[in-house]
Enzyme design. Structure first.
Site, mmCIF file in Angstrom:
data_model
loop_
_atom_site.group_PDB
_atom_site.id
_atom_site.type_symbol
_atom_site.label_atom_id
_atom_site.label_comp_id
_atom_site.label_asym_id
_atom_site.label_seq_id
_atom_site.Cartn_x
_atom_site.Cartn_y
_atom_site.Cartn_z
ATOM 1 N N HIS A 1 0.926 -1.237 -0.023
ATOM 2 C CA HIS A 1 -0.064 -0.092 0.023
ATOM 3 C C HIS A 1 0.796 1.258 -0.013
ATOM 4 O O HIS A 1 2.150 1.363 0.415
ATOM 5 C CB HIS A 1 -1.063 0.088 1.078
ATOM 6 C CG HIS A 1 -2.218 1.034 1.118
ATOM 7 N ND1 HIS A 1 -2.014 2.394 1.300
ATOM 8 C CD2 HIS A 1 -3.160 0.713 0.716
ATOM 9 C CE1 HIS A 1 -3.100 2.957 1.266
ATOM 10 N NE2 HIS A 1 -3.920 2.069 0.671
ATOM 11 N N ASP B 1 -7.875 -4.844 -0.279
ATOM 12 C CA ASP B 1 -8.416 -5.475 -1.453
ATOM 13 C C ASP B 1 -8.368 -6.855 -1.402
ATOM 14 O O ASP B 1 -8.829 -7.717 -2.361
ATOM 15 C CB ASP B 1 -7.879 -4.961 -2.727
ATOM 16 C CG ASP B 1 -8.143 -3.443 -2.937
ATOM 17 O OD1 ASP B 1 -7.038 -2.857 -3.155
ATOM 18 O OD2 ASP B 1 -9.071 -2.928 -2.791
HETATM 19 C C1 MLT Z 1 -8.258 3.345 -0.548
HETATM 20 O O1 MLT Z 1 -8.853 2.810 0.408
HETATM 21 O O2 MLT Z 1 -8.397 4.544 -1.232
HETATM 22 C C2 MLT Z 1 -6.857 2.582 -1.005
HETATM 23 O O3 MLT Z 1 -6.332 1.740 0.156
HETATM 24 C C3 MLT Z 1 -6.082 3.493 -1.700
HETATM 25 C C4 MLT Z 1 -5.419 4.578 -0.981
HETATM 26 O O4 MLT Z 1 -5.713 4.790 0.132
HETATM 27 O O5 MLT Z 1 -4.358 5.280 -1.569
#
Ligand code: MLT
Length: 429
Positions: free
Chosen positions: A307, A364
């Protein structure tokens, strides 16, 4: 004395103020940098650049902390409901029972869409990806409510657009699925709560009674809560940027839906499921695919790992992993893809290659396992992400408007040709 940052450029010293948030995050305020120095900053992907100040969501990537309006995601996922969390994100406080009842009732009253919306579905090819349909139909709401395109909306007008959007996205999302399946569209039922109504519109048929399964309703509430906001991610930043031009809430969210569709963003949950299915089809040897992921000459990459901001673990993934075990156990589902996912996770959490690269499951990785268990097809996974993220997008758009933030317009460093004269086509070689 207030902290400041000193910058020495061309032998001259400049001082810029440091701003500090309530969680003691610090930022150098460069609002006057170009005026004072002629310089700009550059930060591809904005990894070190704050676009705004926000009071909605706090996350700590090092500690794996995520809070909505100060409330830990773990507590909200266990104790709250999606509409209660939506109210919290949008209005900043947990609602009283009367406030929640009114919010839920208003949304229920607005779940119907204009009959002309149904005609728009007929214009799409049957194999159209649901996210293409969703972003188009959400944007089309601007056509049905043209008064929403105004810089001077009253609080009541903004609240009405908020209610309309929260209500109608569930109907449109369910109709997107039914339209793609060639099934009759189900009209919303005012006697059902938000998640039950969505499941009814998704899976019921006029030919038989549809039984609401409370275990699935509970799992859906939890999944939508976990996706509800995530500070300035790609799609939320898109919503804020488009909204900063005084675009309508519907048009701004439609832009966010398109950003979320990207496989590097919300589209990753569909990519994870397709990866697990590919491993299963290949015989289910996870060690083979771990080796492929580590081979720099092999194009295979593990989807759903790592992430941008979490440096140790994604707190949402821990909750979703347990929920996946609970839901599949409660429903008596033995999904081989879950076993493959668990083997991949175990390998990634113990293999030095993944550990040193901070590649661990993110939000995800397991969400698709649950969506699949409750009957949602893979192509609808990112639509589910959008359904969950909507209150976050709304809250962030509303905050940007209330703070009267200027139109977003980043600068650039030009690297193209220097000035040159036009050459007629006869003289070009
Ligand atoms: C999100 O929840 O939008 C994703 O984890 C992506 C992010 O936070 O960059």
């Amino acid at each position: 004395m207030a902290e400041s940052a000193e910058l020495i450029l061309d032998g001259k010293s400049y001082s810029f103020p440091v701003t500090e948030g309530t969680e003691h995050e610090k930022a150098i305020d460069i609002a006057k940098l170009r005026d004072q120095t002629g310089y700009i900053t550059i930060d591809s992907g904005y990894k070190n650049t704050g676009a705004t100040k926000s009071a909605i969501t706090f996350l700590d990537g090092e500690e794996g902390i995520l809070r909505y309006r100060g409330y830990p995601i773990e507590q909200l996922a266990e104790q709250s409901s999606f509409l209660e969390v939506a109210y919290l994100l949008i209005y900043g406080t947990l609602p009283t029972q009367a406030e929640l009842d009114n919010f839920s009732h208003q949304i229920t009253k607005h779940t119907l869409v204009h009959e002309d919306v149904r005609k728009i579905f007929d214009g799409f090819p049957s194999a159209a990806h649901p996210m293409a349909i969703l972003s188009s139909l959400i944007c089309s709401l601007t056509a049905f409510y043209p008064e929403s395109v105004s810089p001077d909306l009253s609080k009541e007008e903004i609240d009405l657009n908020v209610i309309r959007l929260m209500a109608k996205i569930s109907t449109i999302a369910a109709w997107t699925y039914k339209n793609n399946m060639g099934h009759p569209l189900n009209y919303p039922r005012n006697d059902l709560d938000y998640c039950s109504n969505f499941l009814y519109m998704m899976f019921s048929f006029p030919t038989e009674k549809y039984e609401i399964d409370s275990r699935i309703v509970s799992a859906l509430n939890k999944l939508l809560i976990l996706h509800a906001d995530h500070e300035q991610n790609c799609s939320t930043s898109t919503v804020r940027l488009v909204g900063s031009a005084n675009a309508s809430l519907y048009g701004s969210v439609s832009a966010g839906i398109n950003a979320l569709w990207g496989p590097l963003h919300g589209g990753a949950n569909q990519e994870v499921l397709e990866m697990l299915q590919a491993i299963q089809k290949d015989g289910g040897d996870t060690s083979k695919f771990i080796a492929k992921a580590k081979d720099k000459n092999d194009p295979f990459r593990l989807m759903g790992f790592g992430h941008r901001v979490y440096k140790n673990f994604d707190p949402r993934a821990k909750i979703i992993k347990k929920a996946a075990d609970d839901v599949l156990g409660a429903l008596g589902i033995n999904d081989p893809l879950l076993k493959i996912a668990q083997e991949l996770e175990q390998a990634a959490l113990t293999d030095e290659y993944f550990v040193e690269r901070k590649l661990y499951p993110n939000v995800d990785f397991y969400s698709g396992i649950i969506y699949r268990a409750i009957g949602i097809p893979t192509e609808m996974f990112t639509v589910m992400f959008a359904l969950g993220r909507l209150p976050g997008w709304i809250a962030q758009w509303k905050e940007m408007r209330e703070n009267k933030e200027p139109i977003g317009r980043p600068r650039q460093v030009y690297t193209g040709e220097l000035e040159r004269d036009y050459v007629s086509i006869e003289q070009r070689s």
